[in-house]
Each structure stands twice: as structure tokens, then as C-alpha cells.
Design a protein around this motif. Structure first.
Motif, PDB file in Angstrom:
ATOM      1  N   PRO A  14       0.816  -1.221   0.000  1.00 41.37           N
ATOM      2  CA  PRO A  14       0.000   0.000   0.000  1.00 41.37           C
ATOM      3  C   PRO A  14       0.847   1.269   0.000  1.00 41.37           C
ATOM      4  O   PRO A  14       0.399   2.314  -0.436  1.00 41.37           O
ATOM      5  N   GLU A  15       2.080   1.173   0.473  1.00 40.75           N
ATOM      6  CA  GLU A  15       2.965   2.334   0.512  1.00 40.75           C
ATOM      7  C   GLU A  15       3.576   2.651  -0.854  1.00 40.75           C
ATOM      8  O   GLU A  15       4.184   3.701  -1.035  1.00 40.75           O
ATOM      9  N   GLN A  16       3.455   1.742  -1.808  1.00 33.47           N
ATOM     10  CA  GLN A  16       4.053   1.908  -3.128  1.00 33.47           C
ATOM     11  C   GLN A  16       3.295   2.984  -3.900  1.00 33.47           C
ATOM     12  O   GLN A  16       2.151   2.783  -4.291  1.00 33.47           O
ATOM     13  N   VAL A  17       3.931   4.122  -4.125  1.00 26.85           N
ATOM     14  CA  VAL A  17       3.278   5.207  -4.847  1.00 26.85           C
ATOM     15  C   VAL A  17       4.069   5.638  -6.084  1.00 26.85           C
ATOM     16  O   VAL A  17       3.605   6.480  -6.841  1.00 26.85           O
ATOM     17  N   LYS A  18       5.248   5.068  -6.289  1.00 28.53           N
ATOM     18  CA  LYS A  18       6.038   5.410  -7.469  1.00 28.53           C
ATOM     19  C   LYS A  18       5.346   4.868  -8.716  1.00 28.53           C
ATOM     20  O   LYS A  18       4.782   3.776  -8.695  1.00 28.53           O
ATOM     21  N   VAL A  19       5.441   5.610  -9.798  1.00 31.61           N
ATOM     22  CA  VAL A  19       4.863   5.155 -11.060  1.00 31.61           C
ATOM     23  C   VAL A  19       5.836   4.177 -11.714  1.00 31.61           C
ATOM     24  O   VAL A  19       7.016   4.477 -11.903  1.00 31.61           O
ATOM     25  N   VAL A  20       5.338   3.002 -12.040  1.00 32.27           N
ATOM     26  CA  VAL A  20       6.145   1.953 -12.650  1.00 32.27           C
ATOM     27  C   VAL A  20       6.073   2.084 -14.161  1.00 32.27           C
ATOM     28  O   VAL A  20       4.983   2.105 -14.745  1.00 32.27           O
ATOM     29  N   SER A  21       7.251   2.168 -14.795  1.00 31.08           N
ATOM     30  CA  SER A  21       7.308   2.216 -16.259  1.00 31.08           C
ATOM     31  C   SER A  21       7.358   0.816 -16.847  1.00 31.08           C
ATOM     32  O   SER A  21       6.778   0.567 -17.902  1.00 31.08           O
ATOM     33  N   ALA A  22       8.054  -0.101 -16.180  1.00 26.84           N
ATOM     34  CA  ALA A  22       8.148  -1.487 -16.642  1.00 26.84           C
ATOM     35  C   ALA A  22       8.642  -2.362 -15.510  1.00 26.84           C
ATOM     36  O   ALA A  22       9.400  -1.910 -14.651  1.00 26.84           O
ATOM     37  N   ALA A  23       8.213  -3.608 -15.520  1.00 27.68           N
ATOM     38  CA  ALA A  23       8.699  -4.611 -14.568  1.00 27.68           C
ATOM     39  C   ALA A  23       9.028  -5.860 -15.367  1.00 27.68           C
ATOM     40  O   ALA A  23       8.263  -6.264 -16.246  1.00 27.68           O
TER      41      ALA A  23
END
Length: 177
Positions: free
Chosen positions: A86-95
């Protein structure tokens, strides 16, 4: 009534954040294609500093918006735990994760696939760097074959939930750290 409204707003916010962080796309906002970065003998896990090349099982990497280099994980469980937190707020470009249908389990190298496109086996008898892991595959048939040999349940990316990626056990039982 105000408590219910706050809870509704909180749940809506968490759902929006989770949806935006699990995109795993292959293009950045600048249009430049993002490709996985190969690990080397000195590549370390961003969470615990472990050398990725020293441990078995699938590895993972996340590219966050605005960063040219990935955050590395010595295990797919760590990646999912990070993405589903729930703390993850960074925008992910790719995984990216490794295709264990092609990579050597004991010394995985290369064979990176987009995480969102993968097939996963949860609960197998095979362990990764942090103990029980989630095996990742590009092809459903390879994932089914693995599950038939090692046990576990076949899942798609969106079916993996936060309660499936507990990090409390791995490091506690690693005698090589």
C-alpha cells in the motif's frame, strides 16, 4: 457516516495506486522502449544488498518513471511485495522477471520477460534466494510442466495478491547471509 465515507475514500485511493503501479508496460512516457538490464556478478538487490548471481531462482527488476536504471530484486516475491504494498506510490514504467522455462534455475541469467505477460507458479517445492518463491514463465505450457513436477498453483500476473507475497520468512532462514 463520516467513518464509512473515509473508508470509502481510502479504499478508492489504494485501488487507484495499486492499479497505477502494476502497469509493467514496455515503453516509458517519452516513447523510448525500456529493455531489461542484465545482471552481472556485482549486481545487488536493492532491498537487502544480496548479490543476485549468488542465489538460485527467478530475479526481477522494476523501472520507475524518471529513472534510467532499474531497481533489482533477488526474488520475484520481493518484486510483487513491493508492487502490491500500500505504501508503493512510485509510477512503474516497466517490470521484468526471468523466464524460468529457459533460464537455469540454479544460475539464472538473461531470458527477461515483461512481468505483466508472465505465467506464475506459487507454492512449488523449488526455492529461490529468499526461500519459497514464485516461479515465472513466458509460456503457460512451461508453467504447467513446472507445476506438475514441483507442485504449486498456476496464476497470471493480476491474480497475485499482497497476502501471497509475505517476506517474513526468507531472510530469517538464509544461512549464507
Amino acid at each position: 457516516m463520516i467513518i464509512n465515507r473515509r473508508q470509502f475514500i481510502f479504499n478508492t485511493l489504494i485501488t487507484a495506486i495499486a492499479g497505477s503501479t502494476l502497469i509493467g508496460c514496455s515503453q516509458s512516457t517519452t516513447g523510448k522502449a525500456i529493455t531489461a538490464v542484465e545482471i552481472d556478478p556485482h549486481t545487488t538487490c536493492d532491498l537487502d544488498g544480496m548479490l543476485l548471481a549468488d542465489y538460485p531462482g527467478p530475479k526481477a527488476q522494476i523501472f520507475y518513471q524518471g529513472k534510467d536504471t532499474p531497481t533489482f530484486f533477488c526474488d520475484t516475491v520481493e518484486m510483487f511485495h513491493t508492487l502490491l504494498s500500500p505504501e508503493q506510490v512510485k509510477v512503474v514504467s516497466a517490470a521484468f522477471v526471468q523466464d524460468m522455462g529457459k533460464a537455469d534455475w540454479d544460475q539464472p541469467h538473461g531470458n527477461w520477460i515483461l512481468a505483466k505477460d508472465g505465467y506464475y507458479v506459487l507454492g512449488s517445492k523449488r526455492h529461490g534466494s529468499m526461500g519459497p518463491t514464485i516461479a515465472s514463465f513466458a509460456q503457460e505450457a512451461e508453467a504447467q510442466k513446472f507445476a506438475g513436477q514441483w507442485g504449486g498453483k498456476l496464476l497470471r500476473y493480476a491474480e497475485i495478491k499482497a497476502d501471497m507475497v509475505d517476506l517474513s520468512g526468507g531472510a530469517l532462514h538464509d544461512t549464507r547471509m
